[in-house]
Write an enzyme that holds these catalytic residues in place. Sequence first.
Site, mmCIF file in Angstrom:
data_model
loop_
_atom_site.group_PDB
_atom_site.id
_atom_site.type_symbol
_atom_site.label_atom_id
_atom_site.label_comp_id
_atom_site.label_asym_id
_atom_site.label_seq_id
_atom_site.Cartn_x
_atom_site.Cartn_y
_atom_site.Cartn_z
ATOM 1 N N ASP A 477 0.902 -1.129 0.000
ATOM 2 C CA ASP A 477 0.000 0.000 0.000
ATOM 3 C C ASP A 477 0.960 1.202 0.000
ATOM 4 O O ASP A 477 2.117 1.070 0.333
ATOM 5 C CB ASP A 477 -0.830 -0.057 1.286
ATOM 6 C CG ASP A 477 -1.560 1.224 1.557
ATOM 7 O OD1 ASP A 477 -2.163 1.751 0.610
ATOM 8 O OD2 ASP A 477 -1.532 1.698 2.708
ATOM 9 N N ARG A 514 -14.163 14.447 12.223
ATOM 10 C CA ARG A 514 -14.831 13.205 12.614
ATOM 11 C C ARG A 514 -14.135 11.958 12.070
ATOM 12 O O ARG A 514 -14.467 10.843 12.428
ATOM 13 C CB ARG A 514 -16.287 13.212 12.096
ATOM 14 C CG ARG A 514 -17.202 14.182 12.810
ATOM 15 C CD ARG A 514 -17.605 13.658 14.180
ATOM 16 N NE ARG A 514 -18.249 12.370 14.105
ATOM 17 C CZ ARG A 514 -19.553 12.202 13.932
ATOM 18 N NH1 ARG A 514 -20.348 13.231 13.833
ATOM 19 N NH2 ARG A 514 -20.072 11.002 13.868
ATOM 20 N N HIS A 517 -8.862 9.017 9.162
ATOM 21 C CA HIS A 517 -7.959 8.822 8.035
ATOM 22 C C HIS A 517 -6.734 9.738 8.127
ATOM 23 O O HIS A 517 -6.850 10.868 8.607
ATOM 24 C CB HIS A 517 -8.745 9.104 6.744
ATOM 25 C CG HIS A 517 -8.076 8.588 5.525
ATOM 26 N ND1 HIS A 517 -7.153 9.324 4.828
ATOM 27 C CD2 HIS A 517 -8.192 7.413 4.878
ATOM 28 C CE1 HIS A 517 -6.728 8.602 3.793
ATOM 29 N NE2 HIS A 517 -7.346 7.444 3.807
ATOM 30 N N GLY A 547 -13.968 8.451 0.607
ATOM 31 C CA GLY A 547 -13.884 9.694 1.365
ATOM 32 C C GLY A 547 -14.961 9.745 2.421
ATOM 33 O O GLY A 547 -15.454 8.700 2.865
ATOM 34 N N GLY A 560 -13.363 13.918 -0.642
ATOM 35 C CA GLY A 560 -12.789 12.642 -1.039
ATOM 36 C C GLY A 560 -12.219 12.701 -2.433
ATOM 37 O O GLY A 560 -11.855 13.775 -2.926
#
Lengths: 793, 56
Positions: A477, A514, A517, A547, A560
């Site tokens: 990744d 919130r 990520h 997103g 996103g």
Amino acid sequence: MPLCVYAINREFAKLGCVEEFKFDLSTGEAIIVYNDSICGLNDVYRGVRNAGYDVVKEVAVFVVEDLDTGLASYIEKRLCKTTGIFDCISSISTSTVKVVYNPYTLSSSDVEKIFSGLGVGFRKLLEESIARGKAFEKSSLLRRVLSFSIGVAVVSIAIASMLMNIHISYNYVYYLAIASSVVIALNYDILRRGFAALARLSPTMDSLVSLSTTISFLFGLASLLGVAPKGSGLSTESFFEASAGVLGFVGFGLYLEERIRRSAWSSVEDLVKRLYSKARVVVGDKVVEVDAEKVSPESIVEIRAGEIIPVDGVVVDGDGYVDESSFTGEPLPVHKSAKTRDPVLAGTILVSGYLRVRATRVGRETMLYRIIETIREAQFYKPKALRVADKFVGVFTWLVIALGISVLLYWGIIVSDFAKAIMFTATVFATACPCAIGIAVPMAVSIAVVAASRKGVVIRRGDVFDRLLESSTIIFDKTGTLTIGKPHVENIWIVNNTVDEKTLLFYICSVESRSEHPIAKAVTDFCKDKGVETGDVEEFNHFPGLGVVGIINNSTVSIGNMELLKRMGVEEMEKLEKIDDIISSKGSTPVLVALNNSLVAVIEVSDRLRPEAEKVVRYLKSLGYRIGIASGDVKGSVERYAKALQLDFYRYELKPLEKTELVKEIQSKGEKILYVGDGVNDAATISVAHVGVAMGGGADVSKEAGDVVLTSNKLSDLVFIIELSKKVRRKFLENIAWAFIYNIALLPIAAGVFYSHGVFMRPEMGAAAMILSDVSVVLNSLRLLKQSTSSSI
Amino acid sequence: MPEYVDPVCGMVVDPKKTTYKTVYRGRIYYFCSKHCLEEFEKNPEYYLTHGPRGMH
């Protein structure tokens, strides 16, 4: 248990043994009819789990007295056939057996009853003895040392008298008989176990030792009483000293082996002890001391210099240096301060300073508990090689018994020398102990798991070492794996002035606050720097790989990638192209913002390559792996990193599910993939890969992800773990070779084949050689611990 | 509070409890399981035009 039966059916089809599957939606109960000649209940259970569901189950862990390979496979075989038991796995290095059962069919006392029906000594493992193995008995030390001393004394006196040709008086033989009886009495446990195993028709090394000892002792007794058939060249008292010698050596060898194993486990035990520390909780003006596991989340805990931090949490007051070496392997203490709201982990040590920590996770939720649990789970896993070794030991023991009987018949009937027949049979039994073979593999694996955990690498399955070496392709990744994973906001480009900049930033910051990520973290950091306030978000939704979407002041804010905005029905994408080009030419990532489904801003986010990434990739390439990136990021950014690292291939703009598909697709072509991801977004992909490696700073490693978890968050530890795997494989082979050399070289001598040339062994000599082989296997494995501290990168 | 239905299997889903969700054509869809989400992602149009397929 909400259930999509389809997925389970598909797994069952793979098994090919399930004939009927009835499911009751209202109760969540299922009845599965399967053909038990093809597969067992444990296979069905694993099938349901593979489909992504769980069955209602209870787990009981038993500590079994002196568990060895033979006994373990016997217990597994017997238990797995029992109705209501899903699975049963044993771990020799911790002497434990884990039983997974259906609580609707069996109660926990039923399971205990079934267990006691097996005829083995056991006790149920209590929570606090997690990861602890055999109870360390002082009395056992005394018994072993005493029996060893008497055994050696008896053997030396007998050898001395033989060499000096002293005439043996009757009194002297009585003395030998008594000494031998004492040794036998001191090692009654070995004999009891050995004959119990023989009675179950699954003989173990103890059975061989017991046979050897009993035969020689009884023959000695018969000679003393004058009822034994006469032989030539051997005096009858030899048989007493043989029995004392064999047991003395074997008992002491077992004790040594146990000591060494324990020292290998001590680092894990040290972690376990930390789990049960005390915590001082701040209540108003007072400080109350409670058990660490009873602290409730959100309460404030006080830690003074030199103390172990008892909970996972965030520093809210004070600052200090924290030793995190047991998680990360990093020897230097890390500075933690209330100003930056640093996270701390239970089990780390405050070296200096003073902290007040708000507990976020306590007891079983802590990272420490999970690490200990995964180490324990890894012990339960049996690699293929171990299953083969288990079977081999089972067969080998029978072969030795057969050989012993043939030797007895040959010398007793064909040569008609009954004394020699007894002696050589006893020697064969004492020499040919397969225990070194039986412990060779588990020993190497267990120690490697412990060695890895000391470096901040958690191994979750014992067969990881095998699998790592089988893999041919490595897929990384990008964010948080090849890159540092701490992206920061370079710029915010406003492309549509429907709202003023201040309101827009307020919307963006509120929604991103919130999310967990890394990109959201970059945005919220940017917000803090700019002093932007945040407000309440309604209906916040996070879509992995796309997103986030939230509603604030009746406006829908979507943040996103392009795919998210397309799906939200945002058009006017042509405005974007120019900005997109500028951003991706720099290797940054554009994050799009839409307000009420029209594009309003582009956030430019950039990340840096890990400093060690290039070296690690070059090294992995030199080992012959094909290496690629699978990233959710945009083309420009992924392409730039892939070129910089000279990777073999790259895929971009992938959603997590597409990454999973990619791995499955490549694997269906016969390649085996090692996937390295950040553990949070990539959990599914990590679980389908041949080996899944989760990277992540200790605090956010998700429970489910990864066969290997790099809590150290260092990419170079990937190299460490591959090198460790190579060492483990070499140890397997070395250990098995050692065990074989001893057995094969000594068996013909033990059987008396070279007696006519004056070369022969007595039972106690065989026992000594066997213990030597056993101890050499353990010591050889133990070298893994020392070697593993150095690594080529 | 409107009822949310898993578009693949037809079960009622609590949007606050499920972690399986996706967005398609400007709308958010919630699922009971990873399996249903995967099915939907493969062919969203099929489930939106044919409706839930129900349990097997």
